[in-house]
Each structure stands twice: as C-alpha cells, then as structure tokens.
Design a protein around this motif. Structure first.
Motif, PDB file in Angstrom:
ATOM      1  N   TYR A 102       2.861  -7.208  -0.330  1.00 58.14           N
ATOM      2  CA  TYR A 102       2.591  -7.239   1.113  1.00 58.14           C
ATOM      3  C   TYR A 102       2.163  -5.864   1.613  1.00 58.14           C
ATOM      4  N   ILE A 103       2.838  -4.844   1.087  1.00 63.09           N
ATOM      5  CA  ILE A 103       2.561  -3.500   1.578  1.00 63.09           C
ATOM      6  C   ILE A 103       1.176  -3.050   1.118  1.00 63.09           C
ATOM      7  N   TYR A 104       0.884  -3.307  -0.160  1.00 65.23           N
ATOM      8  CA  TYR A 104      -0.412  -2.833  -0.662  1.00 65.23           C
ATOM      9  C   TYR A 104      -1.574  -3.589  -0.009  1.00 65.23           C
ATOM     10  N   ARG A 128      -2.829   1.779   7.371  1.00 63.65           N
ATOM     11  CA  ARG A 128      -2.946   2.168   5.962  1.00 63.65           C
ATOM     12  C   ARG A 128      -2.058   3.371   5.665  1.00 63.65           C
ATOM     13  N   ALA A 129      -2.119   4.368   6.561  1.00 64.90           N
ATOM     14  CA  ALA A 129      -1.325   5.573   6.337  1.00 64.90           C
ATOM     15  C   ALA A 129       0.160   5.237   6.278  1.00 64.90           C
ATOM     16  N   VAL A 146       1.067   3.623   3.041  1.00 63.02           N
ATOM     17  CA  VAL A 146       1.180   4.599   1.950  1.00 63.02           C
ATOM     18  C   VAL A 146       2.580   5.217   1.945  1.00 63.02           C
ATOM     19  N   SER A 147       3.063   5.599   3.137  1.00 61.70           N
ATOM     20  CA  SER A 147       4.405   6.171   3.210  1.00 61.70           C
ATOM     21  C   SER A 147       5.455   5.197   2.709  1.00 61.70           C
ATOM     22  N   THR A 148       5.267   3.923   3.078  1.00 58.98           N
ATOM     23  CA  THR A 148       6.244   2.924   2.663  1.00 58.98           C
ATOM     24  C   THR A 148       6.248   2.779   1.132  1.00 58.98           C
ATOM     25  N   CYS A 193      -5.304   5.216  -3.464  1.00 65.27           N
ATOM     26  CA  CYS A 193      -5.438   5.614  -2.062  1.00 65.27           C
ATOM     27  C   CYS A 193      -6.111   6.981  -1.940  1.00 65.27           C
ATOM     28  N   LEU A 194      -6.213   7.721  -3.037  1.00 71.79           N
ATOM     29  CA  LEU A 194      -6.847   9.035  -2.974  1.00 71.79           C
ATOM     30  C   LEU A 194      -8.327   8.913  -2.626  1.00 71.79           C
TER      31      LEU A 194
END
Lengths: 888, 183
Positions: free
Chosen positions: A479-481, A492-493, A496-498, A520-521
């Motif tokens: 779900y997060i990705y 999105r940011a 990434v933290s999650t 994500c880079l």
C-alpha cells in the motif's frame, strides 16, 4: 385595491410585477415633498412613507442630511387626523431614530397623542416616545407612563410596560420608581399585560434575591393566566431553586411541586418549559426527572416538528448526564431516525448512541447506515463523533463500529467529514488494541483512493509508527509503495519516510525496503529524492544489514519537541548572520509564548487524532524576548522562560494608565511597566517605578531602566529587574509608586515648558504567584502522554476545598491557580454533574514537563473534594505542584 | 435599532423575516445586534434560506443555524421565519411565528403570496411592529395583531379590510384554529 403604488407604468410583465419595481431613493425623497403640502393628501403621504420604509427595509441608508430632511417633513404630518397615516408616521420616526435635538420637535405632538382619547394613539405614542427619548424628557412624561401602566386598556398598559423594560437599561433609577404600578399590573386580567408586568417587575428586583423569592412564592400559589407569563414564572422559580439549594433534612427541593404541577398545564409551551426546567435542576434525582421525561416522551410522537425537536433536544442534553433516565424513550427515539426533519433525526441518533446499551448497538448501526446517505456532512460529523465515543464505551463492539466507519469512509464526502472519520479510526486504534490491525487495513484501503493530500500524509505518518509493531508488517508495504508510484510529490515524500520507518524497525524487511528506496532516487521531485538518499544513508543502505542504531530510531520516530515558529525564527537568524559554526538545534528556545487571553479558543476543542504532539497556544512571536535582550542590563539573564499577561495597576480612565507584565527568567524576574499618559497638557520625563519588595523576601532588586520621556498618547515602558533563587518558584507581593517629572505642554504649539515638577502617583500592588512559573503547553493525547511519563515521580493526594459556589467554579479556580493548559476540553463541566475529571498539562520552570489529573466531587452541601495526581519529570516539581495547591 | 435585551430569563426574539421564493426580502425586522451590518443580515438570510429551501414547510418547521433556533413556514412564494437564541423555548418561537403567519393571512385575505404582500407592505410592517417590540413579545394572537394593523389603515374607501372582510377573515382564522387543534 386600486393599484396604489403603480405609477404610470407601462411595463406589463406580470411575472416580474412588483409595486416597487424600479424604485429609486432620489425619486422617493423628491416625492416626500408632498408632506409639506398645505392640503395633505393622507393616502398619498402613506404611500410615500411605505416606499421610504421599503427602501430602509431593503438595506438602503439615508445620509444624515437626508434623514434629517425626511424627519422634519414627517413631523408636519401630525396635522393630519388620518389614523392610518399617523401609524405610518410613528413607524417612520422609530426607523429614523432621530437625535436629541430633533426629538424635541415631535415631543409635544407625541405627548398630545399619549393623552388622546384613541387608545391606539396612546399605546403607539408611548412606544415611540420611549424609544427615542432620553433621561431628561423621561422625567417629564413619567407621570403619564405610570398612569398608562395601570390603564384599563391592555394595549396601552402593555405598551407602557414593554417600554419600561427597555428604559430600565438606560434609566434604571426612574423605572424602579414604578414598582407599585407594575405590581398592580401583575394582577391584571389581561393575559399579556400580566406577562409584561411580571417581566418588568422581575427585572426591577432581580438583584434582590429575597424580593424575587417572595415574588415567586406568592405567584406560584396564585393564578397566572398567560402561558407566556407562566413560562417566565417557571424560569424565575428555577432561578430561586438554584440559589436556595436542596433542603438537607427532607431532601426535598422547594418549589419542585410547582414545576411538576406545570407539567399538567394545558399549554404545551408551559409544559415544555417546566420539563426543561426540571431536567436542568442542579443535581436532579431520577425521581424528580421521571415526570419530566414522561411528558417529553409524549412530545416525541407529536405531529408537530417543533414539539418533537424541542423534546429530543432536551432529552439529548439529559442523556449526557443521566443516560439511564432516557432509555425509556429509546423506542420512540428510534422511530425518529427516519424523521423528515433531519435536525430531529440527528438529535435522535446521537441521543440513542449515548443511551444505547451493548446489545442494541448492532441494531442501531443498521438503522443509521440507511440514514447516513441522505443527511448533510455537518450532521454526519456529529454522528461519527457519537459513534467514536460509543465505541470507546463498548470496546467489545469495535468490530461492527469499525466496519461502519470504514463503510462510510468509502462513500462520498467532504474533507471535514472524512477527517472526522479518519480521526475516529485513529483514536480507536490507539485505545482498543484488538482494533489495530483491521483499522490500519481500513486506512490503507482508504489512501488507495483518497483525494485529500493532508489525510494521505497523516495516515502514512501514522502507519509508519504503528505498522511495524503489528504481527505482519510486510503486508502494508504494498500500500505504501503504491503511493510512491501513483501520488503527488507531497504524498510520495511522506510515503518514503514511512518506508524508512518500516526498514528501521524490522531487519528482515531491510533488503526489500532498500530496493524500494533506491528506486525513489530517480524521482523527479527534489524532496522525495532527498529523503530517499537521507534514509538510505542513515539506515546503512550500502547493502549490509545491520541493526538500526538507536540514534537513527530516535531521529526517525522522535517528535520534534521544539515549537516550529521558534525553529523558524532561529533559522532565519542563522541565515542572516552567516557563521562557520553549524546550526545548533539546541539553541532554539523551547518555550511556547503564552498568548493574550483575548484570543478565543474554539469552544469544546476536541482531541485531534492526528496532528502534532504539541497543541499549546501558538507563540505570539518573540517580541518580548527581543525587546528584553535589546536592553543591555537584562541581556545576561539568559533565556526568557515565560511572560505573563498584562496586569492593570490603575483604574480605567485615570490620568496615567499603567499595567505590568512579569517576565520570568531562570534566576531573575523583570517587571515591564507599560505606561501611557492621557493628559494632553502634560509631558512626563524620567519616568520610573519605585518597587517596595518588603513582602517578597526572596527577591532583591538588581537594576532598572527608566523611561526618558512619556508624551501624551504615546505609550512607553520602564523596567525593574529582580534577582531570585535559581530555578525556584519564589512568590511575593510588590507595591509600586510611579515617579516622574511633569512638564506643562502648551496644547496649541505642543511645546513643553522648560522646568518640570517632581511628582509621584500611587499604583496598585501585584503579586508574583506560582502559576507565573508554569507555561501552558497542551498535549494532544493526554492518555498517551500520561502513560509515557510513567509513575516514577507520581504524587497523589486528596484535598477538601470546603463549600464552593459550584463544581465548575472550583475546577476553574484550581486551573487558574496552577496556570496550566486544560487538555481535551476537560475544563468544561457539564451542568448538573456531581463529579468531574480534569486533565492539565504544562511546563514548569526548569523546562520540566508536568501532567496533572484532577478529580472533583461535590456533595449536597456544596462541599468540594479533590484528588490531585501529578506526574512530572522531576519529583521536586511534582511536590511543588502539591505545595501550590495546598497553599492556595 | 433598539438595544437588544440580553436577558436570558425573558423570552427574546432575535428577528422576524419574510422572504420571497428566491430568498429576497419582502419585509424583515431585526431586534438583536447579532448582525450589525446590512451585509451580515443579508448573509444570515441567505444561509437561512438555503438551509431551509428544500424542506416542505407547509406546517411549522424548525432548524438550528449558528447557535440560533429558527422556526419557519412557507406558503406559496412566501417564506416566514422567526429566530431566537439556542436556549430559547422552541414553542414560544413557534407561537410568535404562528401569530405572524395568521396576521399576514388575515391581512392578505387568505391570498398569501408575494405580490399581494408587497401591495400591502404598509400593513405587514405594522404587523411586525405589533408583534415584537425590541425583542420583547408584544402580542401573539394573529387576529388581534391583524386587527391592530388594519384599524389604522384607510377604511373609508375600502382600500383595505372592510368590516365585512374582517369578520370573514376572523371566521377563517377560527376555522384554521379548529383545524390545527384537531390535527
């Protein structure tokens, strides 16, 4: 009717027909000239006045000149004998609300009408004259008004009485002389005269408890004819009951029988008023409540919406304090869920949610589901909040309630509504461990299709904190990705933290998280790339799977315990003064500036489920700190801990207005005296305050800063600084004298004379109290904060506060004594409640976080007992809080 | 505008509104200072109108808005509203609305619609003046209110209610009353 307003109007468009079509102020004011005709055409004049009134009613305004002109020409119309025209003249004069010198013009005409033989003239002339009159004129007409009050014509009497009610605001001493006549009018046979007389009599005597009590005693035994007067009497009776309290011997309440008797009155208005009065009695017993609830229950099935609304609204309030008393009405209430009137339906539902028992929850939820689709968002939010509290009440029922919440989360709705649902789910997850997994999955599903960036980011943040602690964290990763692939840059940011949080907590997931983060880079947004890079580095994304460092966890999960605005100013300063040194986060001041109380907080502030941990008052900017550090004498005092609100040291409207602000430092206090000079003919020079600290033993004066000049109407400040024991909450009383040199100023030239005269001005005393060492800092989730503080330095004790006015008053007294921030709306005491819990939080001098739990109880004789539980980071501080309370 | 009676113990009316089917003013009267400017008043009228628009208020209906209680009733293209504070006895507000509505019905001789109302605006304004004075309830009986407003109008040329129509109107009112009692 012969088209009175239709001018030569060839417009035949009947759909749009209006007698005032194309009306224009200028033209009507021209028309008003007919008022000056020697041969008055009464009908034409009436029409013009109607047009003028129409314009005013539509919001048109007249200039001062226009109004005066109209007023003078209208006064000419008193010559006409036409009754209708005279009525319109009265209306017009009231609308124009003439000024004092204009009033004189009509006074004699109105006084003539007041003594006319036509009752209609008399009544109206009284009302107009009293509306526009001032005190001096009132003494002239007082005699007539007194007569009018006891006039046999009810219209005249009512006009005089109602005018008396208005005049009591402006000329109380005159109206109070009418007591005898008003008393007589209370016995009038005319229903409304009785009503108006009773209202006026009560207002004349309202400050005399004994007189009101006597009035109530005599009238409750007698006959009051008008239902409106009966309603008034019920209100006065409850007032007397409130002030007299329960008879301790028999447990009976005086006048209760009267209220109960009113429940059998023939007018619904009176029945309802009495029922409402009974439910609002303080400390009402079930026995007293029962008859009131029974009549309200009957109203629930009335055919009139107003009656149903009134009943359900009252029962809803009762349900807050006496849920059991209302359960008898549940069946009637359930049928109201489908009421045409949505306000009634919503009130019924929220009442049911308050009174429902565990077994009825499922049935209730089924009914509500049908209902939710056709009500407005504002009502839905009310329902969601009620369901949340129901779920906390019956944790075992979380499954069906959580399902309900997730279902409505999928439906259409605005931001506020969705936010209320998400907040509720978050609170349930926090408070009911069993609900965690299903709740998190509901939230995951929601962000798959969520149009609100704010909610998505908040949920992702929450997911990062809670997800890794579940039994199978890997199922959330997908779900997060997905957010990283599909959403806008902000979401999105935070996704990434999650991801990084999952990686930090669960070593087995690390390799897979690294792969995702590396992807994500290549994101096209700076922030997303930066975050990915940062996390890859901090988590050791070079391939080796190592246990995450404690510092890294702290960095990822720790909350930023610095107010953001302080951070912002510190960073701005850093940028403005470039230096070789790296920015040091510890240099950012942590205190939250207290804000002037004038800023109103939203009433009934609810705990927000998401959001930042600190919800203290937003800093007002560090103006004080800047001001003080700019004064060399005080620059060495260090960081400002707290500044109090201004304390007035002079009465309002004196020659010199002075207030003081107490600035607390670790080892010092600085008093900032804000002075202003209200005399235009004076210039003050060398202004300073002599402070006598003989009643503040721990303080010693170390310096002061006088004010060089204090011209008229330009406020200035003078300061006095004291030293006190370090980190210790010293208290004391200070008396003050303002010293200065006065110079006369020539108001025409503004120049001051050369030589001044020394003078002084006595100011009032003020105190430094324990609450001055406490900064109000709120916490969003008190329970969590309380648990995480732990019981190490907990101090619990009980106190008897003695007899107090009310529970609410005692709660407020303790809150202001401690100077702490009430949390989660617990400063509000529901009326009628006999016990109350209040949660407070704050930061004590020395930057020690303090949490306080207060439990109050009040008994029949108004004796208040209090249990005080303190948790803080320092046992001395916990003890100090008890000392404050014990000393207060 | 009169100083508003801020005494909770006395039933107080904040405003009486008569709007048309588009929410425009026919006649309004404000007794409280809650809406100090004309634009504040218009904004209030707009929100009241939008909130109640969809309901079928052939009999008295009720709603809450911004801590006020509003009782209302619609007939043809006329919308009647009475507003009070949120701790006011709802039934008292309803009584005032009832009185206002009955009075207007009598004055317009049962022909309750906007055009007729505008043509008799003088009488409607007099009605408002007779129902409430500065927030204080003066009279709640529709026929008495209408009677007071009508006795002052030009009777001589039959421009308004003649004696006969008054008695007719009273009969209708009585009929209304019986019906509402039976319902």
């Amino acid at each position: 009717m012969a088209q009175p307003f239709l001018k030569k109007d060839d417009d035949r468009d009947d759909e749009e027909y209006s007698p005032f079509l194309g009306i224009e102020k200028g033209a009507v004011l021209q028309d008003a000239r007919v008022f000056n005709d020697p041969q008055l055409d009464a009908r034409r004049c009436s029409q013009v006045i109607t047009k003028l009134l129409y314009l005013l009613n539509q919001g048109e305004t007249f200039t001062k000149i226009e109004a005066t002109e109209v007023f003078f020409s209208v006064t000419k119309l008193f010559q006409s004998k036409d009754i209708g025209l005279r009525r319109m003249v009265y209306l017009m004069i009231k609308e124009l609300s003439p000024c004092a010198d204009e009033v004189i013009i009509v006074t004699s005409s109105l006084m003539k009408d007041m003594n006319s033989r036509t009752d209609m003239y008399r009544a109206n002339a009284i009302r107009v004259l009293c509306r526009i009159t001032d005190g001096t004129l009132l003494t002239q007409i007082e005699r007539y008004l007194k007569q009018a009050i006891v006039d046999k014509n009810p219209v005249v009497a009512s006009a005089a009485l109602v005018s008396g009610i208005h005049l009591l605001q402006t000329n109380p001493e005159i109206v109070k002389r009418w007591s005898n006549e008003v008393q007589e009018a209370v016995q009038s046979r005319a229903a409304l005269v009785q009503f108006h007389a009773l209202a006026l009599l009560h207002q004349i005597r309202q400050n005399d408890r004994l007189a009101v009590s006597k009035l109530v005693t005599s009238l409750t035994k007698g006959t009051v004819r008008s239902p409106l007067a009966q309603c008034l009497l019920i209100r006065y009776t409850s007032q007397v009951i409130r002030e007299s309290g329960v008879n301790t011997q028999s447990g009976d309440r005086p006048f209760y029988d009267y209220l109960e008797g009113c429940l059998r009155h023939k007018a619904e208005m009176v029945i309802f008023e009495a029922a409402r009065a009974i439910t609002e009695l303080s400390g009402v017993t079930t026995r007293e409540l029962t008859p009131a609830i029974t009549v309200l229950q009957l109203f629930l099935s009335s055919s009139k919406p107003v009656l149903r609304f009134a009943a359900v609204r009252t029962l809803n309030k009762v349900a807050m304090s006496h849920p059991m008393a209302v359960t008898n009405c549940n069946i009637d209430m359930e049928s109201l869920i489908s009421d045409q009137n949505r306000s009634i339906a919503t009130l019924a539902i929220t009442t049911l949610l308050k009174t429902g028992n565990e077994s009825s929850v499922d049935r209730l939820m089924k009914q509500i589901t049908n209902f939710m689709s056709d009500i407005a968002d504002e009502f839905k939010i009310v329902v969601v909040e009620a369901i949340r509290s129901l779920c906390l009440k019956f944790p075992l029922k979380y499954r069906s309630l959580m399902n309900f919440l997730s279902n409505i989360l999928r439906e259409e709705g605005g931001f506020e509504y969705k936010k209320a649902i998400v907040d509720s789910i978050v609170i349930l997850i926090r408070d009911i461990p069993d609900a965690k997994e299903s709740g998190l999955l509901h939230l995951c599903e929601f962000i798959e299709d969520c149009e609100f960036t704010y909610l998505s980011t908040q949920i992702l943040h929450f997911l990062g904190n809670e997800g890794p602690k579940t039994s199978d964290p890997s199922k959330y990763i997908r779900y997060i990705y997905n957010r990283v692939i599909l959403e806008n840059a902000t979401v999105r940011a935070s996704a990434v933290s999650t991801l990084a949080k999952f990686g930090a907590m669960i070593d087995s997931l690390k390799p897979r998280i690294f792969i995702l983060l590396r992807r994500c880079l290549f994101d096209n947004d700076d922030e997303v790339r930066d975050r990915a890079t940062l996390y890859l580095n901090t988590l050791g994304g070079d391939g080796s799977v190592v246990e995450t460092d404690k510092d890294v966890k702290e960095f990822l999960f720790g909350s930023l315990d610095i107010p953001l605005t302080n951070m912002e100013t510190s960073l701005k300063n850093y940028i403005q003064n470039p230096s070789e040194e790296p920015f040091e986060i510890n240099s950012v001041p942590r205190e939250v500036k207290s804000q002037p109380l004038a800023e109103k907080k939203a009433p009934g502030k609810k705990p927000t489920g998401l959001g930042t941990p600190l919800t203290g008052p937003t800093p007002v900017g560090d103006t004080y700190e800047r001001l003080l550090s700019s004064i060399p004498e005080f620059a060495s005092f260090g960081k400002l801990f707290k500044s109090s609100g201004p304390v007035e040291l002079t009465e309002a409207e004196t020659e010199y207005a002075v207030n003081v602000i107490k600035h607390i430092f670790d080892r010092h206090v600085v008093f900032q005296y804000n002075c202003s000079n209200t005399i235009p003919e004076q210039l003050l020079e060398n202004v300073f305050v002599i402070v006598d600290a003989s009643e503040a033993e721990e303080f010693s004066e170390v310096g002061s800063k006088p004010l060089k000049t204090l011209p008229y109407d330009t406020p200035g400040q003078t300061f006095v600084a004291f030293e006190k024991p370090e980190g210790f909450p010293s208290v004391g009383k200070f008396s003050n004298v303002l010293r200065f040199a006065v110079k006369e100023v020539d108001p025409s030239t503004g120049e001051a004379e050369d030589d001044g005269v020394e003078d002084e001005y006595q100011l009032e005393d003020f105190e430094v109290v324990a609450a001055d060492y406490m900064v109000k800092v709120g916490v969003s989730n008190f329970r969590n904060a309380w648990e995480s503080m732990g019981p190490d330095f907990e101090r619990i004790d009980e106190y008897g506060l003695g007899p107090r006015e009310s529970l609410a008053e005692s709660v407020n007294a303790v809150i202001s004594l401690l100077g702490m921030q009430p949390c989660e709306g617990t400063e509000v005491v529901p009326s009628n409640s006999r016990s109350h819990s209040c949660l407070l939080s704050g930061v004590y001098i020395g930057n020690v976080k303090v949490l306080v739990r207060l439990s109050f109880g009040i008994d029949a004789s108004k004796e208040v007992a209090m249990k005080l539980a303190v948790r803080s980071e320092d046992e001395n501080v916990s003890d100090a809080i008890h000392v404050i309370v014990a000393g207060g | 505008m009169a100083t508003f009676l801020s005494r909770e113990v006395c039933p107080t009316i904040k405003n009486i509104l008569l709007l048309d089917s588009e929410g425009k003013r026919v006649a309004v009267k404000y007794y409280s200072n809650d809406w100090p400017t004309n634009s504040a008043k218009l904004a209030f009228e707009k929100s009241v109108f939008t909130k109640t628009q969809k309901t079928n208020a052939r009999t008295e209906e009720i709603a809450m808005l911004e801590n006020n209680i509003i009782v209302y009733r619609f007939v043809q293209d006329l919308h009647f509203f009475v507003t009070g504070g949120d701790d006011e006895n709802e039934l008292i507000l309803a009584t005032v609305l009832h009185g206002f509505f009955d009075a207007v019905t009598l004055i317009l001789r049962n022909n309750v619609e906007q055009r007729e109302a505008l043509e008799n605006l003088d009488l409607i304004l007099l009605c408002l003046d007779e129902i409430v004075d500065g927030g204080m309830i003066l009279e709640t009986d529709g026929s008495i209110i209408a009677g007071k407003a009508a006795t002052n109008s030009n009777m001589d040329d039959g421009a308004s209610l003649s004696e006969q129509t008054i008695s007719q109107a009273l009969a209708t009112a009585r009929e209304h009353l019986t019906r509402s009692l039976l319902s």
